[in-house]
Design an enzyme around this catalytic site. Sequence first.
Site, PDB file in Angstrom:
ATOM      1  N   LYS A 119       0.831  -1.221   0.000  1.00 16.44           N
ATOM      2  CA  LYS A 119       0.000   0.000   0.000  1.00 16.44           C
ATOM      3  C   LYS A 119       0.856   1.257   0.000  1.00 16.44           C
ATOM      4  O   LYS A 119       2.036   1.253   0.400  1.00 16.44           O
ATOM      5  CB  LYS A 119      -0.952   0.026   1.199  1.00 16.44           C
ATOM      6  N   PRO A 145       8.890  -4.381  -0.402  1.00 18.03           N
ATOM      7  CA  PRO A 145      10.109  -4.123   0.378  1.00 18.03           C
ATOM      8  C   PRO A 145       9.920  -4.395   1.871  1.00 18.03           C
ATOM      9  O   PRO A 145       8.842  -4.195   2.424  1.00 18.03           O
ATOM     10  CB  PRO A 145      10.405  -2.645   0.128  1.00 18.03           C
ATOM     11  N   ALA A 160      10.480  -3.562   5.732  1.00 21.51           N
ATOM     12  CA  ALA A 160      10.631  -2.323   6.528  1.00 21.51           C
ATOM     13  C   ALA A 160      10.690  -1.109   5.611  1.00 21.51           C
ATOM     14  O   ALA A 160      11.468  -0.184   5.808  1.00 21.51           O
ATOM     15  CB  ALA A 160      11.881  -2.381   7.416  1.00 21.51           C
ATOM     16  N   GLY A 179       4.612  -4.446   3.949  1.00 21.43           N
ATOM     17  CA  GLY A 179       5.033  -5.765   3.471  1.00 21.43           C
ATOM     18  C   GLY A 179       4.729  -6.878   4.461  1.00 21.43           C
ATOM     19  O   GLY A 179       4.154  -7.902   4.097  1.00 21.43           O
ATOM     20  N   GLY A 180       5.089  -6.677   5.714  1.00 19.97           N
ATOM     21  CA  GLY A 180       4.818  -7.690   6.738  1.00 19.97           C
ATOM     22  C   GLY A 180       3.317  -7.891   6.923  1.00 19.97           C
ATOM     23  O   GLY A 180       2.845  -9.015   7.114  1.00 19.97           O
ATOM     24  N   SER A 181       2.574  -6.789   6.849  1.00 24.39           N
ATOM     25  CA  SER A 181       1.119  -6.873   7.008  1.00 24.39           C
ATOM     26  C   SER A 181       0.486  -7.594   5.823  1.00 24.39           C
ATOM     27  O   SER A 181      -0.497  -8.327   5.988  1.00 24.39           O
ATOM     28  CB  SER A 181       0.521  -5.469   7.119  1.00 24.39           C
ATOM     29  N   ASP A 201      -1.906  -2.286  10.010  1.00 22.93           N
ATOM     30  CA  ASP A 201      -2.118  -2.256   8.557  1.00 22.93           C
ATOM     31  C   ASP A 201      -2.692  -3.562   8.006  1.00 22.93           C
ATOM     32  O   ASP A 201      -3.019  -3.638   6.819  1.00 22.93           O
ATOM     33  CB  ASP A 201      -0.786  -1.992   7.828  1.00 22.93           C
TER      34      ASP A 201
HETATM   35  O1  C5P Z   1       0.603  -2.243  14.328  1.00 22.28           O
HETATM   36  P1  C5P Z   1       2.044  -2.319  13.881  1.00 22.28           P
HETATM   37  O2  C5P Z   1       2.811  -3.393  14.603  1.00 22.28           O
HETATM   38  O3  C5P Z   1       2.216  -2.371  12.407  1.00 22.28           O
HETATM   39  O4  C5P Z   1       2.692  -0.934  14.324  1.00 22.28           O
HETATM   40  C1  C5P Z   1       4.060  -0.777  14.455  1.00 22.28           C
HETATM   41  C2  C5P Z   1       4.345   0.404  15.373  1.00 22.28           C
HETATM   42  O5  C5P Z   1       4.010   1.624  14.700  1.00 22.28           O
HETATM   43  C3  C5P Z   1       3.568   0.433  16.662  1.00 22.28           C
HETATM   44  O6  C5P Z   1       4.201  -0.319  17.670  1.00 22.28           O
HETATM   45  C4  C5P Z   1       3.577   1.922  17.001  1.00 22.28           C
HETATM   46  O7  C5P Z   1       4.812   2.295  17.579  1.00 22.28           O
HETATM   47  C5  C5P Z   1       3.506   2.574  15.639  1.00 22.28           C
HETATM   48  N1  C5P Z   1       2.118   2.928  15.266  1.00 22.28           N
HETATM   49  C6  C5P Z   1       1.539   4.010  15.898  1.00 22.28           C
HETATM   50  N2  C5P Z   1       0.252   4.358  15.575  1.00 22.28           N
HETATM   51  C7  C5P Z   1      -0.446   3.674  14.638  1.00 22.28           C
HETATM   52  C8  C5P Z   1       0.149   2.574  13.979  1.00 22.28           C
HETATM   53  C9  C5P Z   1       1.444   2.226  14.312  1.00 22.28           C
HETATM   54  O8  C5P Z   1       2.151   4.681  16.728  1.00 22.28           O
HETATM   55  N3  C5P Z   1      -1.692   4.032  14.367  1.00 22.28           N
END
Ligand code: C5P
Length: 306
Positions: A9, A105, A107, A112-114, A152
């Site tokens: 995305k 890619p 990170a 990508g992980g999502s 995501d």
């Molecule tokens: O949910 P995910 O593991 O992808 O998010 C990674 C990190 O990104 C979270 O631990 C947080 O630090 C940050 N994040 C955030 N607010 C969001 C989404 C992600 O602060 N709405």
Amino acid sequence: MVSATAFGKINLHLGVGLRQDDGYHELATVFQSVSVSDTVSLIQQDIPGELVTSMHTTSHVRGDVPDDPTNLAWRAVEVVAEDYQRLHGMRELPSVSIEVYKRIPIAGGMAGGSADAAAALVVANHWLAGVYGVEALSRDELMRIGATLGADVPFCVYGHTALGVGRGDELTAMMSRGTYQWALIFPQGGLSTPRVFQKFDELGIQPSLSTDAVAAALMTGSPRDLAPVLHNDLQAAALSLRPDLRTILTVGEQAGALRGIVSGSGPTCAFLCDGDAPDVIAEVTTAVPGTTGLTVEGPAGAAALN
Ligand code: C5P
């Protein structure tokens, strides 16, 4: 073997509000799925014991992902199995190994992980419905499970174009006309999403939480209307951690892109183009050593079985 594919995305608008007590930030974001995808396959094994026996990744991108239970795709298979056991009763399940084919890619700010988690949710749902002989979980159920894996993940299940609020995981479909061409530039190295959000907090940036301009531009279908309203509240934080991205954005826009933005938390840079994405990629990758590029189109679709 059963397989599913999910797309990466770009955030056309990424408005970042206040940090909540759980550490997550309130978002107002417009997601567009784009035509770079990862594929996750499940191969049933004859070995009794653990649900997932092993994982193997074939990668076409730089960087490493763990082939172990910390990988989001592995966790996705386990949480879907837990849901089937909760709904349809505990039973001995056959074991599977997981194959991941990566093109998004790592990170890179493109989920990508999502996407791997989303593809794994879809393929595990199909496989387990067959094992149990029951109806598969709905897409909404998969999105609910996906939200427990990462903010995501629901969008990667959903695809197309959507408004995301809350953590970015509460989605509403958005109207979008036509297709958009993007030149993606992948700089060397990744950026840690939590680190970029932390930098955003340190910089004290005034958020832009209205997605109205992007919503209006998407109705015309013209990239020339969308280009000036693309917005990313995390861009200043990403540029502060990776000043080299500034050169990439400048060179890409000079090369003819309508507009360049950092994708999500970066460091991927996304250039909205009007037909000349290959030229933009050629110029940027020549001018900035170590970068690679890919032409994609958006919106792409939902995560789906192959
Ligand atoms: O949910 P995910 O593991 O992808 O998010 C990674 C990190 O990104 C979270 O631990 C947080 O630090 C940050 N994040 C955030 N607010 C969001 C989404 C992600 O602060 N709405």
